[in-house]
Design a protein around this motif. Structure first.
Motif, mmCIF file in Angstrom:
data_model
loop_
_atom_site.group_PDB
_atom_site.id
_atom_site.type_symbol
_atom_site.label_atom_id
_atom_site.label_comp_id
_atom_site.label_asym_id
_atom_site.label_seq_id
_atom_site.Cartn_x
_atom_site.Cartn_y
_atom_site.Cartn_z
ATOM 1 N N THR A 287 33.542 26.016 -47.257
ATOM 2 C CA THR A 287 34.270 27.289 -47.009
ATOM 3 C C THR A 287 35.181 27.511 -48.557
ATOM 4 O OG1 THR A 287 34.054 27.309 -44.226
ATOM 5 C CG2 THR A 287 36.797 27.972 -45.304
ATOM 6 N N ALA A 288 35.701 28.485 -48.722
ATOM 7 C CA ALA A 288 35.980 28.607 -49.360
ATOM 8 C C ALA A 288 37.904 28.774 -48.898
ATOM 9 C CB ALA A 288 35.727 29.651 -50.508
ATOM 10 N N VAL A 289 38.699 28.328 -49.576
ATOM 11 C CA VAL A 289 40.154 28.660 -48.811
ATOM 12 C C VAL A 289 41.215 29.152 -50.248
ATOM 13 C CG1 VAL A 289 42.054 28.246 -48.192
ATOM 14 C CG2 VAL A 289 39.961 27.070 -47.320
ATOM 15 N N GLN A 290 41.584 30.039 -50.892
ATOM 16 C CA GLN A 290 43.064 30.397 -51.499
ATOM 17 C C GLN A 290 43.970 31.089 -50.906
ATOM 18 O OE1 GLN A 290 39.882 32.856 -50.832
ATOM 19 N NE2 GLN A 290 40.787 34.906 -51.033
ATOM 20 N N GLY A 291 44.748 31.473 -51.250
ATOM 21 C CA GLY A 291 45.924 31.790 -50.479
ATOM 22 C C GLY A 291 45.622 30.571 -48.995
ATOM 23 N N PHE A 292 46.644 31.157 -48.203
ATOM 24 C CA PHE A 292 46.536 31.333 -47.224
ATOM 25 C C PHE A 292 45.700 31.110 -45.767
ATOM 26 C CE2 PHE A 292 51.027 31.590 -47.174
ATOM 27 C CZ PHE A 292 51.657 30.479 -46.529
ATOM 28 N N ALA A 293 45.816 30.199 -45.201
ATOM 29 C CA ALA A 293 44.767 30.006 -44.453
ATOM 30 C C ALA A 293 45.295 29.490 -43.347
ATOM 31 C CB ALA A 293 43.357 29.117 -44.280
ATOM 32 N N ALA A 294 45.477 30.156 -42.191
ATOM 33 C CA ALA A 294 46.284 29.957 -41.266
ATOM 34 C C ALA A 294 46.245 30.320 -39.587
ATOM 35 C CB ALA A 294 47.870 31.319 -41.399
ATOM 36 N N GLY A 295 46.442 30.116 -38.693
ATOM 37 C CA GLY A 295 46.838 30.329 -37.209
ATOM 38 C C GLY A 295 44.947 29.977 -36.888
ATOM 39 N N GLY A 296 44.808 30.328 -35.718
ATOM 40 C CA GLY A 296 43.056 30.374 -35.375
ATOM 41 C C GLY A 296 41.998 30.622 -35.887
ATOM 42 N N GLY A 297 42.670 31.783 -37.094
ATOM 43 C CA GLY A 297 41.781 31.793 -37.937
ATOM 44 C C GLY A 297 40.987 31.439 -38.411
ATOM 45 N N GLY A 298 42.233 31.235 -40.018
ATOM 46 C CA GLY A 298 42.495 31.309 -41.156
ATOM 47 C C GLY A 298 41.669 29.360 -40.759
ATOM 48 N N PHE A 299 43.229 28.150 -40.206
ATOM 49 C CA PHE A 299 43.338 27.010 -40.143
ATOM 50 C C PHE A 299 42.212 26.559 -39.645
ATOM 51 C CE2 PHE A 299 46.046 23.375 -39.273
ATOM 52 C CZ PHE A 299 45.429 22.425 -40.248
ATOM 53 N N GLY A 300 41.936 27.358 -37.674
ATOM 54 C CA GLY A 300 41.029 26.848 -37.213
ATOM 55 C C GLY A 300 39.810 27.032 -37.812
ATOM 56 N N PHE A 301 38.764 28.100 -38.577
ATOM 57 C CA PHE A 301 37.854 28.256 -39.804
ATOM 58 C C PHE A 301 37.083 27.009 -40.740
ATOM 59 C CE2 PHE A 301 37.567 33.300 -39.138
ATOM 60 C CZ PHE A 301 37.582 32.768 -37.394
ATOM 61 N N VAL A 302 39.034 26.445 -40.964
ATOM 62 C CA VAL A 302 38.697 25.602 -41.725
ATOM 63 C C VAL A 302 38.541 24.109 -41.066
ATOM 64 C CG1 VAL A 302 40.260 24.024 -43.486
ATOM 65 C CG2 VAL A 302 40.147 26.240 -43.599
ATOM 66 N N CYS A 303 38.958 23.558 -39.958
ATOM 67 C CA CYS A 303 38.835 22.858 -39.209
ATOM 68 C C CYS A 303 37.137 22.764 -38.271
ATOM 69 C CB CYS A 303 39.783 23.100 -38.373
ATOM 70 S SG CYS A 303 41.533 22.617 -38.531
ATOM 71 N N ALA A 304 36.628 24.203 -38.536
ATOM 72 C CA ALA A 304 35.201 24.162 -37.918
ATOM 73 C C ALA A 304 34.362 23.718 -39.130
ATOM 74 C CB ALA A 304 35.317 25.391 -37.047
ATOM 75 N N SER A 305 34.300 24.327 -39.683
ATOM 76 C CA SER A 305 33.320 24.274 -41.290
ATOM 77 C C SER A 305 32.855 22.870 -41.777
ATOM 78 C CB SER A 305 34.265 24.586 -42.251
ATOM 79 O OG SER A 305 34.817 25.948 -42.436
ATOM 80 N N ASP A 306 32.150 22.657 -42.322
ATOM 81 C CA ASP A 306 31.369 20.995 -42.631
ATOM 82 C C ASP A 306 32.025 20.753 -43.882
ATOM 83 O OD1 ASP A 306 29.383 21.602 -40.437
ATOM 84 O OD2 ASP A 306 28.816 22.875 -41.514
ATOM 85 N N VAL A 307 32.714 21.911 -45.230
ATOM 86 C CA VAL A 307 32.495 21.241 -46.177
ATOM 87 C C VAL A 307 33.796 22.558 -46.535
ATOM 88 C CG1 VAL A 307 32.444 21.505 -48.825
ATOM 89 C CG2 VAL A 307 30.602 20.290 -46.794
ATOM 90 N N VAL A 308 35.072 21.863 -46.983
ATOM 91 C CA VAL A 308 36.377 23.456 -47.539
ATOM 92 C C VAL A 308 36.774 22.443 -48.738
ATOM 93 C CG1 VAL A 308 38.416 23.977 -46.884
ATOM 94 C CG2 VAL A 308 36.629 23.099 -44.874
ATOM 95 N N ILE A 309 36.503 23.791 -49.526
ATOM 96 C CA ILE A 309 36.905 23.845 -51.141
ATOM 97 C C ILE A 309 37.890 24.639 -51.247
ATOM 98 C CG2 ILE A 309 35.807 23.840 -53.171
ATOM 99 C CD1 ILE A 309 33.478 23.063 -52.763
ATOM 100 N N ALA A 310 39.060 24.123 -51.903
ATOM 101 C CA ALA A 310 40.625 24.956 -51.531
ATOM 102 C C ALA A 310 41.062 25.398 -52.707
ATOM 103 C CB ALA A 310 41.423 24.525 -50.917
#
Length: 275
Positions: A116-139
């Protein structure tokens, strides 16, 4: 997303979610409503689940990049849509959380790593939830993370009841979920929420380079490694999903939740009365 753009096969080319795959077997699943900061509603969640089902059935897939179009990865639930539902909101939220459960399960059970690639905000069950459910997160360095559920009078969803505390520990997870701090990228890295931080202008390149390395690796070994790691906590994630869905639906119809969502749109501080 890189020099490989010309070799991409477009599978879903329009709508709230886009899907393509390149000649290395790298899939690109993109949230495509930048005008709303890629906020999630039922239409987007259904489209995302359908795209992930395609990924599950694509044998040549070697890695999946999850990203968001525009300035933000995903700013969470679509509050404007939620408030417009009036008395029907709890039913709508129950539908949304059920769709979200499906998406989270499809992400963690996908046979290839999700990057998962994150720019700007990762918020709520969508943004933050997807981050937590990903295998690798690059921000990117300027990325920000926010749990946000209790801020709008609701409780965690997207499996965060299990995933977040497995990433950061029980006490830290409780603090994050109760106080909703805006977490800068460096802190997110330090506490274990994400994998890597890169310069803003290098995000696309670095994500593609990482995905390319995964795509060149042993797919069966990677798939089994992912399965083993998620199985260690995956049963916990899947067990909490339905309980989260029921709880968020119930809370969405309370006065506190309606007041909190209205306060966010009106840019004021919410007043909670416990009803």
């Amino acid at each position: 997303m890189s020099d490989s753009d010309k070799q991409k096969e477009v599978i879903v080319g329009s709508g709230p979610v886009l899907l393509s795959i390149d000649d290395l077997g790298i899939g690109f699943l993109t949230l495509n409503t930048p005008e709303t900061a890629n906020c999630l509603n039922n239409e987007t969640l259904i489209a995302m689940a359908e795209a992930l089902m395609i990924c599950h059935g694509t044998k040549r897939l070697r890695a999946l990049v999850l990203d968001g179009a525009g300035k933000n990865f995903c700013a969470g639930g679509d509050i404007k849509t939620f408030l417009a539902k009036g008395e029907e909101l709890p039913f709508y939220i129950r539908q949304a959380t059920n769709y979200l459960q499906n998406v989270i399960t499809l992400l963690i059970r996908l046979q290839v790593p999700v990057i998962t690639a994150v720019q700007g905000f990762a918020a709520g069950g969508g943004g933050f939830g997807f981050v937590c459910a990903s295998d690798v997160v690059i921000a990117s360095e300027s990325a920000k993370f926010l749990a946000g559920a209790t801020r709008v009078g609701m409780s965690p969803d997207a499996g965060m009841s299990a995933t977040l505390q497995n990433l950061v520990g029980f006490k830290k997870a409780m603090h994050i979920l109760l106080t909703n701090p805006v977490i800068e990228a460096k802190e997110a890295l330090d506490i274990g929420v994400i994998t890597k931080v890169v310069k803003d202008e290098k995000l696309t390149q670095c994500v593609y380079e990482y995905a390319s390395e995964i795509a060149k690796g042993p797919p069966l070994a990677f798939g089994q490694t992912k399965r083993l790691l998620w199985n260690a906590i995956g049963a916990g994630v899947e067990q909490v999903l339905d309980d989260e869905s029921r709880t968020v639906s119930m809370l969405s119809g309370t006065g506190d939740s309606i007041e909190a969502m209205s306060a966010i749109l009106e840019k004021r501080k919410a007043t909670f009365n416990g009803e």
